[in-house]
Design an enzyme around this catalytic site. Structure first.
Site, short mmCIF file in Angstrom:
data_model
loop_
_atom_site.label_atom_id
_atom_site.label_comp_id
_atom_site.label_asym_id
_atom_site.label_seq_id
_atom_site.Cartn_x
_atom_site.Cartn_y
_atom_site.Cartn_z
N GLU A 441 0.82 -1.21 0.00
CA GLU A 441 0.00 0.00 0.00
C GLU A 441 0.85 1.26 0.00
OE1 GLU A 441 -2.87 0.68 -0.82
OE2 GLU A 441 -3.17 -1.46 -1.03
C1 LIG Z 1 2.82 -9.79 0.39
C2 LIG Z 1 2.55 -8.69 -0.58
C3 LIG Z 1 1.26 -8.38 -0.94
C4 LIG Z 1 1.00 -7.38 -1.87
N1 LIG Z 1 -0.28 -7.14 -2.29
C5 LIG Z 1 -0.49 -6.33 -3.36
C6 LIG Z 1 -1.78 -6.24 -3.97
O1 LIG Z 1 -2.75 -6.84 -3.52
N2 LIG Z 1 -1.91 -5.47 -5.09
C7 LIG Z 1 -0.86 -4.79 -5.63
O2 LIG Z 1 -1.04 -4.13 -6.64
N3 LIG Z 1 0.38 -4.84 -5.07
C8 LIG Z 1 0.58 -5.60 -3.94
N4 LIG Z 1 1.83 -5.69 -3.37
C9 LIG Z 1 2.91 -4.89 -3.94
C10 LIG Z 1 3.33 -3.75 -3.01
O3 LIG Z 1 2.31 -2.79 -2.94
C11 LIG Z 1 4.66 -3.20 -3.56
O4 LIG Z 1 5.64 -4.19 -3.33
C12 LIG Z 1 5.06 -1.89 -2.89
O5 LIG Z 1 4.17 -0.85 -3.25
C13 LIG Z 1 6.48 -1.45 -3.24
O6 LIG Z 1 6.71 -1.58 -4.61
P1 LIG Z 1 8.01 -2.35 -5.14
O7 LIG Z 1 8.03 -3.68 -4.45
O8 LIG Z 1 8.00 -2.36 -6.60
O9 LIG Z 1 9.20 -1.51 -4.58
P2 LIG Z 1 9.91 -0.25 -5.31
O10 LIG Z 1 8.87 0.66 -5.85
O11 LIG Z 1 10.93 -0.76 -6.23
O12 LIG Z 1 10.58 0.47 -4.07
C14 LIG Z 1 11.78 -0.04 -3.45
C15 LIG Z 1 12.17 0.89 -2.30
O13 LIG Z 1 12.47 2.18 -2.83
C16 LIG Z 1 11.74 3.18 -2.14
N5 LIG Z 1 11.28 4.20 -3.09
C17 LIG Z 1 10.82 4.02 -4.34
N6 LIG Z 1 10.50 5.21 -4.91
C18 LIG Z 1 10.75 6.15 -3.98
C19 LIG Z 1 10.60 7.57 -3.95
N7 LIG Z 1 10.13 8.25 -4.98
N8 LIG Z 1 10.96 8.22 -2.81
C20 LIG Z 1 11.43 7.55 -1.74
N9 LIG Z 1 11.60 6.21 -1.72
C21 LIG Z 1 11.25 5.52 -2.83
C22 LIG Z 1 10.52 2.47 -1.54
O14 LIG Z 1 10.08 3.10 -0.36
C23 LIG Z 1 11.08 1.08 -1.25
O15 LIG Z 1 11.64 1.08 0.04
C24 LIG Z 1 2.09 -6.65 -2.41
C25 LIG Z 1 3.39 -6.93 -2.01
C26 LIG Z 1 3.64 -7.96 -1.14
C27 LIG Z 1 5.07 -8.28 -0.78
#
Ligand SMILES: Cc1cc2nc3c(=O)[nH]c(=O)nc-3n(C[C@H](O)[C@H](O)[C@H](O)COP(=O)(O)OP(=O)(O)OC[C@H]3O[C@@H](n4cnc5c(N)ncnc54)[C@H](O)[C@@H]3O)c2cc1C
Length: 598
Positions: A441
């Site tokens: 989220e």
């Molecule tokens: C168990 C689980 C359930 C999930 N359920 C859902 C679901 O139901 N539906 C869905 O759509 N997704 C779901 N997700 C996905 C989840 O919402 C994303 O993993 C999350 O939003 C982070 O995206 P990412 O993993 O691509 O990380 P990235 O976007 O690659 O981010 C990596 C890190 O970089 C930091 N970062 C990135 N951009 C910035 C910025 N501009 N400023 C500061 N920091 C930044 C982030 O804070 C993070 O710490 C789920 C994930 C998991 C693990």
């Protein structure tokens, strides 16, 4: 085995005494929520959580979900029946519009039930939780036909809902989404792409799954301005509402992960699946934000919920486990040692979790009431003010309650010593389950940026100014109260820290955005602490008033409230000073190294 008892008495204190929800009787649904009804509803909900959901928490974690060769997913034993009981109890439709089969009660009660269910069994609670979020998005942005087709089935719990944003190459930066939507010429679209990490993407507890999918219509502008939202049922739905053949939607695999094992986390493949646009073309993020904001509050509640259940178990253990002697002489002279709850360091740990939990519960309820006002009030100014507060506080709730919720699960685990590290005691599950709430989220770092980069300055800072006025007004109104003075003085100091930090951003972040980025996490926690302090001030005032008036059999409970308030003000709130120092040091030391120097 872990225990859980829903904190109904504490919730009723907040609803009736602190926030006096009866005064919102003019809002639709609130007149039906008389104190008797609320008590009965919460009592029933507590029973379901304690007797049906909680007993499946540990077994669900051990068993996990399984993807079968045909792409179907089997959830842990008992989940299907528990979901049936949850749906038949009317919990999914508790706050939904009666026109579609809901009960129309305040959303605030739904938020309370969400806390109980998430404490009892977070992995399970996500199934109905996601359905409720999808219902909210369809209700606000769906066409009449979409609402008639999907809402009654989702509200009765025979169909579920999911949110599909994340793709392998993008989670935070949704402007990069590649899933495409091609018009079929009959008003529908062919949706093609792969989504990952989709919670409850496939399961065996409902007869159909209604996926809300973000995709890009062919030829749409690049970035977030070209994203649209579609409703894509897993199985086609006939004109009479019957469930037909598969709609080219399949679960490619499920993830093996750290926690919430009972909730399936799926790779979802859409291979020309038939979908229908929700709302307006290229405005998909707006529509999805209804679901995301609801889900963010839901995830904040997960942080509180794990903190609460971990705390309850730590208290039981601290009273049973005997080790060492009290510093002030044996408390248990007949036994070889005293229970560890006599030790000040154990007390410090338990008090810090307790003081957080009770304030966080108040913070959730305060904002849930604002959500009800924002959606149900007939007064535009009142709606606007409530919406302002929700916009400001949603990232704070999400970030602070989940960061601290996880920290508290670890602290509670610490109370068990080595036994806390062993799976059998069940407490390590709370740590594993709580961890995801900081990530999904919108990761908490991104919540902090949303707060500082967007919410703080929006409409000339109207929302934060309203918060300053409200807290400042409360402090002024109660300045002469001798009994409250020791509790309110620290809040006055911390409010000052928050005002200084806000001013510092105004003067130093516009010209140098890294100052905002480097201070955002601290600012989110600073605002969170002041908010929790304000909640304690309000609870303490009610407790003191009740004591002054004779307390009606609640003397011990009210004294406990005041003692916990004092701990929070003396031991937790002063952390605002450190946050202010870090914020005003700026970004220089944070950004001093080049990427190569790491
Ligand atoms: C168990 C689980 C359930 C999930 N359920 C859902 C679901 O139901 N539906 C869905 O759509 N997704 C779901 N997700 C996905 C989840 O919402 C994303 O993993 C999350 O939003 C982070 O995206 P990412 O993993 O691509 O990380 P990235 O976007 O690659 O981010 C990596 C890190 O970089 C930091 N970062 C990135 N951009 C910035 C910025 N501009 N400023 C500061 N920091 C930044 C982030 O804070 C993070 O710490 C789920 C994930 C998991 C693990």
């Amino acid at each position: 085995m872990p225990v859980y008892k829903a904190p109904v008495e504490d919730t009723l204190f907040l609803l009736n005494d602190v926030f006096n929800i009866e005064r919102y009787n003019n809002l639709p649904g609130f007149a039906d929520a008389t104190p008797d009804v609320v008590e009965a509803v919460l009592g029933e909900g507590a029973k379901l959580c304690e007797e049906v959901l909680q007993p499946l928490n540990h077994s669900g974690d051990q068993e996990g979900c399984k993807r079968n060769a045909d792409g179907s997913v089997t959830t842990p034993k008992g989940f299907k029946e528990a979901h049936k009981a949850y749906a038949e109890g009317g919990w999914i439709g508790l706050a939904m519009d009666p026109e579609y089969g809901g009960q129309g009660l305040p959303y605030t009660l739904g938020a309370v039930m969400n806390e109980y269910a998430s404490s009892a069994n977070m992995a399970f609670a996500m199934y109905p939780g996601l359905t409720m979020g999808a219902i909210a998005a369809l209700y606000v942005h769906g066409s009449d036909e979409q609402k008639r087709t999907y809402l009654p089935k989702m509200i009765e719990g025979t169909w579920s809902g999911t949110m599909n944003l994340t793709e392998p190459h993008c989670g935070t930066d949704l402007g990069l989404i590649k899933t495409k939507a091609v018009p079929n010429g009959d008003g529908s679209y062919a949706i093609t792409g792969t989504k990952i990490f989709i919670s409850a993407g496939e399961q065996d507890i409902t007869e159909n799954i209604v996926h809300l999918v973000l995709a890009r219509i062919e030829g749409a502008p690049a970035g977030v301005k070209g994203i649209s939202l579609f409703v894509v049922p897993r199985n086609k739905v006939g004109a009479d509402g019957s469930v037909g053949e598969n709609n080219h939607v399949s679960c490619g695999s499920i993830e093996h992960k750290m926690g919430i094992h009972g909730n399936s986390t799926c790779v979802m493949n859409y291979d020309g699946a038939k979908g229908w646009l929700i709302g307006t073309e290229n405005k998909g993020l707006n529509a999805m934000f209804v679901m995301m904001n609801e889900a963010r509050l839901g995830v904040a509640i997960q942080g509180l919920a794990q903190s609460e259940v971990a705390y309850q178990n730590a208290v039981v253990y601290a009273k049973e486990r005997i080790q060492g002697r009290s510093l002030t002489g044996a408390k248990n002279p007949d036994k070889a040692a005293d229970p560890i709850i006599v030790h000040p360091d154990v007390r410090r740990t338990l008090m810090s979790i307790k003081a957080f939990n009770e304030a966080a519960r108040a913070f959730v309820i305060w904002n849930a009431i604002k959500s009800d006002i924002a959606h149900r009030s007939g007064d535009a100014a009142e709606r606007q003010a409530a919406d302002d507060q929700l916009g400001l506080m949603t990232p704070v709730l999400k970030g602070v309650l989940t960061d601290t919720g996880f920290d508290n699960a670890v602290k509670a685990q610490q109370m068990f010593g080595g036994h806390g590290y062993i799976a059998e005691t069940g407490v390590e599950q709370f740590v594993r389950d709580a961890r995801i709430a900081m990530i999904y989220e919108g990761a908490n770092g991104v919540q902090a940026m949303d707060l500082v980069g967007r919410k703080l300055g929006r409409d000339g800072g109207r929302a934060i100014m309203a918060f300053f006025n409200e807290v400042g007004g409360f402090l002024k109104d109660n300045a002469e109260d001798e009994a409250l003075r020791p509790l309110l003085a620290p809040l006055q100091v911390s409010l000052g820290h928050l005002q200084q930090a806000s001013m510092w951003f105004m003067q130093n972040a516009l010209a140098k955005p890294d100052n905002a980025g480097a201070g955002a996490h601290d600012y989110m926690h600073l605002l969170g602490l002041v908010s929790l302090g304000y909640m304690w001030a309000r609870m303490a005032k009610v407790a003191q008033d009740k004591l002054n008036a004779g307390a009606n059999g609640a003397t011990e409970r009210m004294n406990t409230k005041l003692a916990t308030a004092r701990f929070f003000m003396e031991r937790s709130l002063p952390e605002t000073a450190a946050h202010l120092v870090r914020i005003t040091s700026g970004a220089d030391s944070t950004m001093a190294l080049s990427a190569e120097q790491f």
